[in-house]
Structures are given as C-alpha cells and as structure tokens.
Design a protein around this motif. Sequence first.
Motif, PDB file in Angstrom:
ATOM      1  N   LYS A  20      33.840  40.073  41.581  1.00 12.66           N
ATOM      2  CA  LYS A  20      33.353  39.218  42.576  1.00 12.66           C
ATOM      3  C   LYS A  20      31.727  39.309  42.620  1.00 12.66           C
ATOM      4  N   ILE A  33      36.889  31.358  34.302  1.00 16.92           N
ATOM      5  CA  ILE A  33      37.498  31.424  35.698  1.00 16.92           C
ATOM      6  C   ILE A  33      38.959  31.185  35.676  1.00 16.92           C
ATOM      7  N   LEU A  34      39.640  30.107  34.828  1.00 18.64           N
ATOM      8  CA  LEU A  34      40.911  30.094  34.921  1.00 18.64           C
ATOM      9  C   LEU A  34      41.647  31.232  34.493  1.00 18.64           C
ATOM     10  N   MET A  37      41.390  33.811  37.656  1.00 19.76           N
ATOM     11  CA  MET A  37      42.183  33.460  38.576  1.00 19.76           C
ATOM     12  C   MET A  37      43.647  33.766  38.360  1.00 19.76           C
ATOM     13  N   LYS A  38      44.004  33.630  36.921  1.00 19.25           N
ATOM     14  CA  LYS A  38      45.583  33.932  36.361  1.00 19.25           C
ATOM     15  C   LYS A  38      45.803  35.357  36.740  1.00 19.25           C
ATOM     16  N   VAL A  40      44.254  37.397  38.704  1.00 21.35           N
ATOM     17  CA  VAL A  40      43.941  37.831  39.974  1.00 21.35           C
ATOM     18  C   VAL A  40      45.022  37.625  40.808  1.00 21.35           C
ATOM     19  N   LEU A  41      45.433  36.266  40.678  1.00 19.38           N
ATOM     20  CA  LEU A  41      46.755  35.898  41.439  1.00 19.38           C
ATOM     21  C   LEU A  41      47.985  36.466  41.171  1.00 19.38           C
ATOM     22  N   VAL A  60      39.058  35.538  44.652  1.00 16.83           N
ATOM     23  CA  VAL A  60      39.489  34.125  45.054  1.00 16.83           C
ATOM     24  C   VAL A  60      38.636  33.490  45.769  1.00 16.83           C
ATOM     25  N   VAL A  63      35.531  32.345  43.949  1.00 12.77           N
ATOM     26  CA  VAL A  63      35.553  31.482  43.031  1.00 12.77           C
ATOM     27  C   VAL A  63      35.588  30.231  43.839  1.00 12.77           C
ATOM     28  N   MET A  64      36.483  30.064  44.913  1.00 12.54           N
ATOM     29  CA  MET A  64      36.437  28.808  45.528  1.00 12.54           C
ATOM     30  C   MET A  64      35.019  28.608  46.421  1.00 12.54           C
TER      31      MET A  64
END
Length: 67
Positions: A20, A33-34, A37-38, A40-41, A60, A63-64
């Motif tokens: 972060k 980033i992709l 996100m994969k 982290v989600l 997340v 990133v947003m």
Amino acid sequence: MSGLVSSVLQKICSILGLMKDLLSNQRLMDNNILQLMKTVLATFSVENIQLLQLKAIGVVSMVMYII
C-alpha cells in the motif's frame, strides 16, 4: 491458530501494508497492478483472517485511488 501460521499471517499483513505504501509513492505498470489485485482479492475467499482482509482492502482502495 498455531504459532507458525500466526507468524506467517503477520508477515503477509506487513507485506500488504508495505505494498500500500509503495503504491502511494511509486507508479506500477498495469500488469503488475493486475497481478497484485488478483492476489489481494483472493484473500476475501478465506474465512477468519480479518486482519489480512483489512490490509487487502487498504491495498485495493489505494489502487482505486491512483487509477
């Protein structure tokens, strides 16, 4: 939870906190980033790891914020 699992969980939480911070200071490429996100989600599909999920929400949201 065993001591080893707790230790690993704390280290992963630390890594997410550092990610972060990195995102707030350094621009990452889209593929990075992709992948982030994969990863982290995926934490939201596991139960009883609320601290890790809270750290994942922080990543997340950062990133947003930067997109």
